[in-house]
Design an enzyme around this catalytic site. Structure first.
Site, PDB file in Angstrom:
ATOM      1  N   SER A 142       0.853  -1.188   0.000  1.00  0.00           N
ATOM      2  CA  SER A 142       0.000   0.000   0.000  1.00  0.00           C
ATOM      3  C   SER A 142       0.887   1.235   0.000  1.00  0.00           C
ATOM      4  CB  SER A 142      -0.880   0.019   1.255  1.00  0.00           C
ATOM      5  OG  SER A 142      -1.537   1.274   1.369  1.00  0.00           O
ATOM      6  N   TYR A 156      -1.746  -0.573  10.317  1.00  0.00           N
ATOM      7  CA  TYR A 156      -1.891  -1.081   8.945  1.00  0.00           C
ATOM      8  C   TYR A 156      -0.713  -0.631   8.086  1.00  0.00           C
ATOM      9  CZ  TYR A 156      -3.776  -1.128   4.131  1.00  0.00           C
ATOM     10  OH  TYR A 156      -3.951  -1.299   2.789  1.00  0.00           O
TER      11      TYR A 156
HETATM   12  P1  NAP Z   1     -11.493  -5.797   0.299  1.00  0.00           P
HETATM   13  O1  NAP Z   1     -12.325  -5.264  -0.794  1.00  0.00           O
HETATM   14  O2  NAP Z   1     -11.840  -5.492   1.715  1.00  0.00           O
HETATM   15  O3  NAP Z   1     -11.348  -7.389   0.107  1.00  0.00           O
HETATM   16  C1  NAP Z   1     -10.583  -8.104   1.024  1.00  0.00           C
HETATM   17  C2  NAP Z   1     -10.428  -9.519   0.529  1.00  0.00           C
HETATM   18  O4  NAP Z   1      -9.515 -10.199   1.423  1.00  0.00           O
HETATM   19  C3  NAP Z   1     -11.713 -10.305   0.543  1.00  0.00           C
HETATM   20  O5  NAP Z   1     -11.658 -11.204  -0.546  1.00  0.00           O
HETATM   21  C4  NAP Z   1     -11.640 -11.069   1.859  1.00  0.00           C
HETATM   22  O6  NAP Z   1     -12.359 -12.299   1.836  1.00  0.00           O
HETATM   23  C5  NAP Z   1     -10.167 -11.340   1.944  1.00  0.00           C
HETATM   24  N1  NAP Z   1      -9.643 -11.581   3.294  1.00  0.00           N
HETATM   25  C6  NAP Z   1      -9.642 -10.720   4.349  1.00  0.00           C
HETATM   26  N2  NAP Z   1      -9.045 -11.298   5.397  1.00  0.00           N
HETATM   27  C7  NAP Z   1      -8.655 -12.539   5.000  1.00  0.00           C
HETATM   28  C8  NAP Z   1      -8.003 -13.612   5.631  1.00  0.00           C
HETATM   29  N3  NAP Z   1      -7.602 -13.548   6.917  1.00  0.00           N
HETATM   30  N4  NAP Z   1      -7.766 -14.740   4.927  1.00  0.00           N
HETATM   31  C9  NAP Z   1      -8.166 -14.840   3.628  1.00  0.00           C
HETATM   32  N5  NAP Z   1      -8.788 -13.858   2.979  1.00  0.00           N
HETATM   33  C10 NAP Z   1      -9.039 -12.713   3.669  1.00  0.00           C
HETATM   34  O7  NAP Z   1      -9.952  -5.312   0.140  1.00  0.00           O
HETATM   35  P2  NAP Z   1      -9.178  -4.579  -1.070  1.00  0.00           P
HETATM   36  O8  NAP Z   1      -9.357  -3.137  -0.907  1.00  0.00           O
HETATM   37  O9  NAP Z   1      -9.463  -5.237  -2.346  1.00  0.00           O
HETATM   38  O10 NAP Z   1      -7.679  -4.874  -0.604  1.00  0.00           O
HETATM   39  C11 NAP Z   1      -6.883  -5.887  -1.180  1.00  0.00           C
HETATM   40  C12 NAP Z   1      -5.444  -5.584  -0.811  1.00  0.00           C
HETATM   41  O11 NAP Z   1      -5.095  -4.298  -1.329  1.00  0.00           O
HETATM   42  C13 NAP Z   1      -5.184  -5.524   0.684  1.00  0.00           C
HETATM   43  O12 NAP Z   1      -3.926  -6.116   0.965  1.00  0.00           O
HETATM   44  C14 NAP Z   1      -5.140  -4.028   0.971  1.00  0.00           C
HETATM   45  O13 NAP Z   1      -4.363  -3.731   2.092  1.00  0.00           O
HETATM   46  C15 NAP Z   1      -4.521  -3.519  -0.308  1.00  0.00           C
HETATM   47  N6  NAP Z   1      -4.788  -2.103  -0.558  1.00  0.00           N
HETATM   48  C16 NAP Z   1      -6.043  -1.645  -0.783  1.00  0.00           C
HETATM   49  C17 NAP Z   1      -6.243  -0.294  -1.012  1.00  0.00           C
HETATM   50  C18 NAP Z   1      -7.590   0.303  -1.261  1.00  0.00           C
HETATM   51  O14 NAP Z   1      -7.718   1.538  -1.284  1.00  0.00           O
HETATM   52  N7  NAP Z   1      -8.632  -0.493  -1.460  1.00  0.00           N
HETATM   53  C19 NAP Z   1      -5.151   0.591  -1.002  1.00  0.00           C
HETATM   54  C20 NAP Z   1      -3.889   0.081  -0.779  1.00  0.00           C
HETATM   55  C21 NAP Z   1      -3.704  -1.262  -0.565  1.00  0.00           C
HETATM   56  P3  NAP Z   1     -13.982 -12.386   2.195  1.00  0.00           P
HETATM   57  O15 NAP Z   1     -14.692 -11.795   0.993  1.00  0.00           O
HETATM   58  O16 NAP Z   1     -14.232 -13.842   2.347  1.00  0.00           O
HETATM   59  O17 NAP Z   1     -14.180 -11.585   3.428  1.00  0.00           O
END
Ligand code: NAP
Length: 247
Positions: A142, A156
């Protein structure tokens, strides 16, 4: 055919990545934690378009579940060629005065230990040292690892700093064994993760502070991940792509 494991592929960035990897010809292992309906939807979308995918439920912070997930991938009979360490969590926005040890450890268990465990199991299967065919890993970090997320979730941000160190160190450790390891650092992307921080509309609130004046889409991050995994990035390892609208 070869398998690409995407952790957290049921929603958000992981979902978009799984869909694009299927188009590239991978059999996609769609990992999820709780949301079986969302995972099933991703698989249906892939198979309806003529691709191959299967679901693997596992909490990546739990070593036993990670081992079981990789065992079930082994049983598919295709080599694991790609790992996208994507599943990550953040907690309610808070300053440091209110961060409990339980919360900090929960964030680190998923965002750091979970990534390490999946890297370890992938290396055992991909490395020339273990008679594997090589492969590629992308760790989803991130922009928070650079910016620190003050007043919101420094825990985080610190977990993503650890992910960056993991990427650098592992890239050097396995470069001679046929495995490339790279990172992406998304900024503000429209996904559900902001709701778990207590502010579903966070991207729209802060987007005007970005040089590009807009949030990003999960598909824009997925494209960079897919490129890093591909042969087009065959000489790229230990590198990071910023996907943060210029911030
Ligand atoms: P999201 O929409 O909240 O989706 C999270 C995903 O991770 C879901 O598929 C969830 O599964 C799964 N998950 C959560 N905890 C888990 C665990 N303990 N074991 C297995 N699966 C788990 O998140 P996102 O925004 O797409 O984020 C994805 C990645 O990008 C993360 O690493 C986040 O830190 C990074 N990121 C995101 C952003 C942003 O702005 N969105 C920015 C920077 C970095 P379920 O559906 O089964 O709950």
């Amino acid at each position: 055919m070869a398998i690409a494991l995407v952790t957290g592929a049921s929603r958000g960035i992981g979902r978009a990545t799984a869909l694009q990897l299927a188009v590239e010809g991978y059999t996609v292992a769609v990992n999820y934690h709780h949301n079986i309906k969302a995972a099933t939807d991703v698989i249906a979308q892939i198979t309806d378009a003529g691709g191959k995918a299967f679901a693997v439920r596992a909490d990546i912070s739990d070593e036993t579940q990670v081992l079981a997930m990789f065992d079930s991938i082994d049983r598919e009979g295709e080599p694991l060629a790609a790992l996208v360490n994507n599943a990550g969590i953040l907690c309610e926005q808070s300053t440091i005065e209110n961060l409990s040890a339980e919360r900090i450890n929960r964030v680190l268990a998923t965002n750091v230990t979970g990534y390490f465990l999946c890297c370890r199991e992938a290396v055992k299967r991909m490395s020339f040292k273990h008679h594997g065919k090589g492969g590629a890993i992308v760790n989803v970090s991130s922009a928070a690892s650079r910016l620190g997320a003050p007043g919101e979730y420094v825990d985080y941000a610190a977990s993503k700093g650890a992910v960056d160190s993991l990427t650098t160190g592992l890239a050097l450790e396995v470069a001679a064994y046929g495995i490339r390891v790279n990172g992406v650092r998304p900024g503000l992307i429209y996904t559900d993760i902001h709701a778990s921080g207590g502010e579903p509309g966070r991207v729209d609130r802060v987007k005007s502070a970005l040089p590009m004046q807009r949030g990003g889409q999960p598909e824009e991050v997925a494209q960079a991940i897919v490129w890093l995994l591909s042969e087009k990035a065959s000489y790229v390892t230990g590198s990071f792509i910023e996907l943060a609208g210029g911030k």
